[in-house]
Write an enzyme that holds these catalytic residues in place. Structure first.
Site, PDB file in Angstrom:
ATOM      1  N   ASP A   1       4.338 -19.522  10.035  1.00 31.39           N
ATOM      2  CA  ASP A   1       4.754 -20.608  10.931  1.00 31.39           C
ATOM      3  C   ASP A   1       6.238 -20.923  10.813  1.00 31.39           C
ATOM      4  OD1 ASP A   1       2.063 -20.750  11.538  1.00 31.39           O
ATOM      5  OD2 ASP A   1       1.692 -22.469  10.238  1.00 31.39           O
TER       6      ASP A   1
ATOM      7  N   CYS B   1      -1.810  -0.951   7.429  1.00 27.88           N
ATOM      8  CA  CYS B   1      -1.305  -0.653   8.772  1.00 27.88           C
ATOM      9  C   CYS B   1      -1.302   0.859   8.968  1.00 27.88           C
ATOM     10  CB  CYS B   1       0.092  -1.240   8.940  1.00 27.88           C
ATOM     11  SG  CYS B   1       1.364  -0.363   7.993  1.00 27.88           S
TER      12      CYS B   1
ATOM     13  N   GLU C   1       0.830  -1.209   0.000  1.00 28.57           N
ATOM     14  CA  GLU C   1       0.000   0.000   0.000  1.00 28.57           C
ATOM     15  C   GLU C   1       0.866   1.261   0.000  1.00 28.57           C
ATOM     16  OE1 GLU C   1      -2.040  -3.052   2.780  1.00 28.57           O
ATOM     17  OE2 GLU C   1       0.002  -2.363   2.353  1.00 28.57           O
TER      18      GLU C   1
END
Length: 174
Positions: free
Chosen positions: A173, A101, A73
């Protein structure tokens, strides 16, 4: 910008605004998948003008330099400022695979982009990332950032959140 450096028209005709938003949001998901294929995080953003032309698309730019500010963005907002007239930016929509964000919302605001549509909420993203060192997610909704400004930025989202979330399954992960 698109590969040829030109905005392109999407020939699809939409019955309503919701259908248009879903179409372009899914386009951002496709760019996010491309970002992952290029070794980056699964984030992307596209800027679409009021007539449905894709003006800019950006993948996450974290790699290769580990630039933590190279969010898709923010990259779109920077390019928009240097290549698109303010009047066009004011009526354009930024479609993002995940909620912008605080940094990106600030960049969108300063670029004068009039509308944001996003898939995955920042809060749900945090469920995936946890305290991952490459994405220490802020729990600050973009609506709050925009609300503190002097001009309105319309926000829609989260939309198609399960589809957006699927991009992050297993990624954080490692």
């Amino acid at each position: 910008m698109t590969a040829d450096g030109e905005g392109r028209s999407d020939e699809t005709h939409f019955a309503d605004a919701d259908q248009r938003d879903a179409h372009f949001l899914r386009h951002s998901f496709a760019v996010a998948r491309r970002s992952m294929a290029h070794g980056n995080h699964p984030f992307a953003a596209i800027l679409v003008d009021a007539e449905g032309h894709v003006l800019i698309e950006a993948e996450n730019g974290y790699m290769p330099d580990r630039d933590a500010t190279a969010h898709a963005e923010r990259l779109v907002a920077t390019l928009a400022c240097t290549s698109i007239a303010p009047a066009v930016r004011a009526t354009a929509t930024l479609y993002s695979s995940a909620e912008p964000c605080a940094m990106c919302a600030g960049a969108i605001y300063w670029a004068g982009i009039g509308r944001v549509v996003y898939g995955l909420s920042e809060r749900r993203l945090r469920d995936f990332t946890g305290n991952h060192p490459e994405n220490p997610t802020l729990d600050l909704p973009c609506r709050e950032v925009f609300a503190s400004g002097q001009r309105a930025t319309e926000v829609s989202g989260p939309l198609l959140e399960d589809e957006a979330a699927a991009l992050h399954v297993g990624v954080w992960d490692k």
